[in-house]
Design a protein around this motif. Sequence first.
Motif, PDB file in Angstrom:
ATOM      1  N   SER A 131       0.824  -1.098   0.002  1.00  0.00           N
ATOM      2  CA  SER A 131      -0.040  -0.013  -0.060  1.00  0.00           C
ATOM      3  C   SER A 131       0.892   1.200  -0.007  1.00  0.00           C
ATOM      4  O   SER A 131       2.286   1.084   0.049  1.00  0.00           O
ATOM      5  CB  SER A 131      -0.978  -0.166   1.243  1.00  0.00           C
ATOM      6  OG  SER A 131      -1.675   1.041   1.066  1.00  0.00           O
ATOM      7  N   ILE A 132       0.239   2.226  -0.019  1.00  0.00           N
ATOM      8  CA  ILE A 132       1.165   3.543   0.055  1.00  0.00           C
ATOM      9  C   ILE A 132       2.003   3.685   1.316  1.00  0.00           C
ATOM     10  O   ILE A 132       2.831   4.249   1.192  1.00  0.00           O
ATOM     11  CB  ILE A 132       0.158   4.757  -0.155  1.00  0.00           C
ATOM     12  CG1 ILE A 132      -0.336   5.143  -1.747  1.00  0.00           C
ATOM     13  CG2 ILE A 132       0.898   6.172   0.312  1.00  0.00           C
ATOM     14  CD1 ILE A 132      -1.254   5.988  -1.698  1.00  0.00           C
ATOM     15  N   CYS A 133       1.210   3.058   2.559  1.00  0.00           N
ATOM     16  CA  CYS A 133       1.803   3.237   3.707  1.00  0.00           C
ATOM     17  C   CYS A 133       2.345   1.768   4.216  1.00  0.00           C
ATOM     18  O   CYS A 133       2.519   1.712   5.615  1.00  0.00           O
ATOM     19  CB  CYS A 133       1.166   3.921   4.923  1.00  0.00           C
ATOM     20  SG  CYS A 133       0.701   5.441   4.233  1.00  0.00           S
ATOM     21  N   GLY A 134       2.414   0.908   3.331  1.00  0.00           N
ATOM     22  CA  GLY A 134       2.437  -0.549   3.760  1.00  0.00           C
ATOM     23  C   GLY A 134       4.021  -0.979   3.607  1.00  0.00           C
ATOM     24  O   GLY A 134       4.881  -0.060   3.533  1.00  0.00           O
ATOM     25  N   THR A 135       4.008  -2.336   3.959  1.00  0.00           N
ATOM     26  CA  THR A 135       5.782  -2.948   3.818  1.00  0.00           C
ATOM     27  C   THR A 135       6.223  -2.631   2.580  1.00  0.00           C
ATOM     28  O   THR A 135       7.273  -2.116   2.592  1.00  0.00           O
ATOM     29  CB  THR A 135       5.415  -4.356   4.393  1.00  0.00           C
ATOM     30  OG1 THR A 135       4.792  -4.357   5.580  1.00  0.00           O
ATOM     31  CG2 THR A 135       7.036  -4.888   4.488  1.00  0.00           C
ATOM     32  N   LEU A 136       5.510  -2.861   1.476  1.00  0.00           N
ATOM     33  CA  LEU A 136       5.907  -2.644   0.174  1.00  0.00           C
ATOM     34  C   LEU A 136       5.059  -1.374  -0.499  1.00  0.00           C
ATOM     35  O   LEU A 136       3.702  -1.359  -0.104  1.00  0.00           O
ATOM     36  CB  LEU A 136       5.767  -3.888  -0.571  1.00  0.00           C
ATOM     37  CG  LEU A 136       6.843  -5.013  -0.215  1.00  0.00           C
ATOM     38  CD1 LEU A 136       6.344  -6.056  -1.443  1.00  0.00           C
ATOM     39  CD2 LEU A 136       8.084  -4.342  -0.427  1.00  0.00           C
ATOM     40  N   THR A 137       5.617  -0.540  -1.103  1.00  0.00           N
ATOM     41  CA  THR A 137       4.956   0.739  -1.484  1.00  0.00           C
ATOM     42  C   THR A 137       4.073   0.500  -2.677  1.00  0.00           C
ATOM     43  O   THR A 137       4.829  -0.067  -3.965  1.00  0.00           O
ATOM     44  CB  THR A 137       5.831   1.718  -1.681  1.00  0.00           C
ATOM     45  OG1 THR A 137       6.438   2.196  -0.379  1.00  0.00           O
ATOM     46  CG2 THR A 137       4.920   3.228  -2.160  1.00  0.00           C
ATOM     47  N   TRP A 138       2.671   0.615  -2.835  1.00  0.00           N
ATOM     48  CA  TRP A 138       2.162   0.458  -4.160  1.00  0.00           C
ATOM     49  C   TRP A 138       2.209   1.676  -4.908  1.00  0.00           C
ATOM     50  O   TRP A 138       1.830   2.934  -4.233  1.00  0.00           O
ATOM     51  CB  TRP A 138       0.903  -0.014  -3.893  1.00  0.00           C
ATOM     52  CG  TRP A 138       0.180  -0.240  -5.365  1.00  0.00           C
ATOM     53  CD1 TRP A 138      -0.823   0.469  -5.846  1.00  0.00           C
ATOM     54  CD2 TRP A 138       0.095  -1.391  -6.186  1.00  0.00           C
ATOM     55  NE1 TRP A 138      -1.378   0.157  -6.974  1.00  0.00           N
ATOM     56  CE2 TRP A 138      -0.657  -1.065  -7.196  1.00  0.00           C
ATOM     57  CE3 TRP A 138       0.516  -2.551  -6.272  1.00  0.00           C
ATOM     58  CZ2 TRP A 138      -1.069  -2.024  -8.268  1.00  0.00           C
ATOM     59  CZ3 TRP A 138       0.739  -3.475  -7.123  1.00  0.00           C
ATOM     60  CH2 TRP A 138      -0.097  -2.986  -8.115  1.00  0.00           C
ATOM     61  N   PRO A 139       2.777   1.661  -6.184  1.00  0.00           N
ATOM     62  CA  PRO A 139       2.797   3.108  -6.915  1.00  0.00           C
ATOM     63  C   PRO A 139       1.620   3.530  -7.062  1.00  0.00           C
ATOM     64  O   PRO A 139       0.333   2.984  -7.357  1.00  0.00           O
ATOM     65  CB  PRO A 139       3.392   2.666  -8.160  1.00  0.00           C
ATOM     66  CG  PRO A 139       3.088   1.082  -8.336  1.00  0.00           C
ATOM     67  CD  PRO A 139       3.128   0.696  -6.827  1.00  0.00           C
ATOM     68  N   PRO A 140       1.488   4.960  -6.959  1.00  0.00           N
ATOM     69  CA  PRO A 140       0.199   5.862  -7.049  1.00  0.00           C
ATOM     70  C   PRO A 140      -0.054   5.794  -8.526  1.00  0.00           C
ATOM     71  O   PRO A 140       0.583   5.706  -9.459  1.00  0.00           O
ATOM     72  CB  PRO A 140       0.459   7.153  -6.556  1.00  0.00           C
ATOM     73  CG  PRO A 140       1.874   7.356  -6.646  1.00  0.00           C
ATOM     74  CD  PRO A 140       2.448   5.885  -6.508  1.00  0.00           C
ATOM     75  N   ARG A 141      -1.548   5.805  -8.750  1.00  0.00           N
ATOM     76  CA  ARG A 141      -2.212   6.136 -10.326  1.00  0.00           C
ATOM     77  C   ARG A 141      -1.427   4.858 -11.269  1.00  0.00           C
ATOM     78  O   ARG A 141      -0.791   5.180 -12.232  1.00  0.00           O
ATOM     79  CB  ARG A 141      -1.724   7.677 -10.739  1.00  0.00           C
ATOM     80  CG  ARG A 141      -2.451   8.534  -9.942  1.00  0.00           C
ATOM     81  CD  ARG A 141      -1.903   9.780 -10.320  1.00  0.00           C
ATOM     82  NE  ARG A 141      -0.294  10.160 -10.261  1.00  0.00           N
ATOM     83  CZ  ARG A 141       0.104  10.476  -9.230  1.00  0.00           C
ATOM     84  NH1 ARG A 141      -0.694  10.740  -8.206  1.00  0.00           N
ATOM     85  NH2 ARG A 141       1.509  10.751  -9.179  1.00  0.00           N
ATOM     86  N   SER A 142      -1.610   3.585 -10.590  1.00  0.00           N
ATOM     87  CA  SER A 142      -1.165   2.659 -11.518  1.00  0.00           C
ATOM     88  C   SER A 142      -2.195   1.583 -11.754  1.00  0.00           C
ATOM     89  O   SER A 142      -2.114   0.333 -11.481  1.00  0.00           O
ATOM     90  CB  SER A 142      -0.040   2.019 -10.620  1.00  0.00           C
ATOM     91  OG  SER A 142       0.909   2.848 -10.340  1.00  0.00           O
ATOM     92  N   PRO A 143      -3.170   1.735 -12.557  1.00  0.00           N
ATOM     93  CA  PRO A 143      -4.184   1.207 -12.673  1.00  0.00           C
ATOM     94  C   PRO A 143      -3.824  -0.070 -13.845  1.00  0.00           C
ATOM     95  O   PRO A 143      -4.433  -1.070 -14.028  1.00  0.00           O
ATOM     96  CB  PRO A 143      -5.497   1.746 -13.367  1.00  0.00           C
ATOM     97  CG  PRO A 143      -4.684   3.015 -13.796  1.00  0.00           C
ATOM     98  CD  PRO A 143      -3.588   3.489 -12.973  1.00  0.00           C
ATOM     99  N   ASP A 144      -2.601   0.266 -14.536  1.00  0.00           N
ATOM    100  CA  ASP A 144      -2.037  -0.649 -15.463  1.00  0.00           C
ATOM    101  C   ASP A 144      -1.376  -1.476 -14.860  1.00  0.00           C
ATOM    102  O   ASP A 144      -1.034  -2.888 -15.556  1.00  0.00           O
ATOM    103  CB  ASP A 144      -0.968   0.321 -16.345  1.00  0.00           C
ATOM    104  CG  ASP A 144      -0.273   1.082 -15.670  1.00  0.00           C
ATOM    105  OD1 ASP A 144      -0.378   1.375 -14.500  1.00  0.00           O
ATOM    106  OD2 ASP A 144       0.818   1.240 -16.341  1.00  0.00           O
ATOM    107  N   LEU A 145      -1.077  -1.870 -13.514  1.00  0.00           N
ATOM    108  CA  LEU A 145      -0.637  -2.934 -12.787  1.00  0.00           C
ATOM    109  C   LEU A 145      -1.548  -3.409 -12.015  1.00  0.00           C
ATOM    110  O   LEU A 145      -1.330  -4.756 -11.691  1.00  0.00           O
ATOM    111  CB  LEU A 145       0.540  -2.347 -11.814  1.00  0.00           C
ATOM    112  CG  LEU A 145       1.874  -1.957 -12.568  1.00  0.00           C
ATOM    113  CD1 LEU A 145       2.654  -1.218 -11.292  1.00  0.00           C
ATOM    114  CD2 LEU A 145       2.417  -3.055 -13.141  1.00  0.00           C
ATOM    115  N   ALA A 146      -2.660  -2.889 -11.692  1.00  0.00           N
ATOM    116  CA  ALA A 146      -3.510  -3.700 -10.808  1.00  0.00           C
ATOM    117  C   ALA A 146      -4.487  -4.661 -11.379  1.00  0.00           C
ATOM    118  O   ALA A 146      -5.035  -4.286 -12.220  1.00  0.00           O
ATOM    119  CB  ALA A 146      -4.455  -2.554  -9.795  1.00  0.00           C
ATOM    120  N   PRO A 147      -4.431  -5.686 -11.082  1.00  0.00           N
ATOM    121  CA  PRO A 147      -5.349  -6.950 -11.707  1.00  0.00           C
ATOM    122  C   PRO A 147      -6.733  -6.421 -11.765  1.00  0.00           C
ATOM    123  O   PRO A 147      -7.528  -6.697 -12.954  1.00  0.00           O
ATOM    124  CB  PRO A 147      -5.047  -8.289 -11.120  1.00  0.00           C
ATOM    125  CG  PRO A 147      -3.687  -7.997 -10.732  1.00  0.00           C
ATOM    126  CD  PRO A 147      -3.682  -6.446 -10.393  1.00  0.00           C
TER     127      PRO A 147
END
Length: 216
Positions: A131-147
């Motif tokens: 997540s944005i504040c998680g152990t691993l950071t999920w990049p913002p504005r990335s619908p092309d990566l999200a299943p």
Amino acid sequence: MANGNVDFIKNILFTDESTFPLHGRHNPSVARYWSRDNEHKVYAARTQYPQKLNVWAGLVGDHIIGPFFIEGNLNGHKYLNILQNDVIPSLQQLDNVQFGSIWFQQDGCPAHNSRQVKEYLNAQFPNRVISICGTLTWPPRSPDLAPNDFFLWGYLKSKIYGFDEERTTNLDDLQTKIRNCIQDISPDILANVRRTFYDRLGYCLAQNGGLFEHLI
């Protein structure tokens, strides 16, 4: 994640919410137009209060969790209730899924980052939150990566709105159609989605985190 560990992706619970209007009208708040330049696109909606369903769903391994329907607009309190009462119990009941190995992924929606939600997720998935504040950071504005974005929502809406000869007339029918369409998604389809996600990670790396739609 090691580059060759494709099976690790089976342990990621990809989550998201989407809006399903009763009659399938365009939703500009979640639409994405891929361009290097600002084309200043404008969409004018006709109604201020459309009939719609807000839907949460998650993908993990060969399973889809949900759909869970959100009353009104999502906020931190409603999101926490969904996690506690729906998502976690459903995840714990899945066959062939080890809860202690699951990583929880979510995007940067404000409701996802309330203090109570972060505390709850960290307790349920210690050091396993993407997540944005998680152990691993999920990049913002990335619908092309999200299943959920590049597959699930578009797939469901194409089935419900695109090829449905019988017009949906009420929200109860729309809920039923969403559930039925999700039940029809096979493990083979979800395996293809995981492979596509893995490929997209490679495209993203090749573009140094930039747009990679032209490579797909």
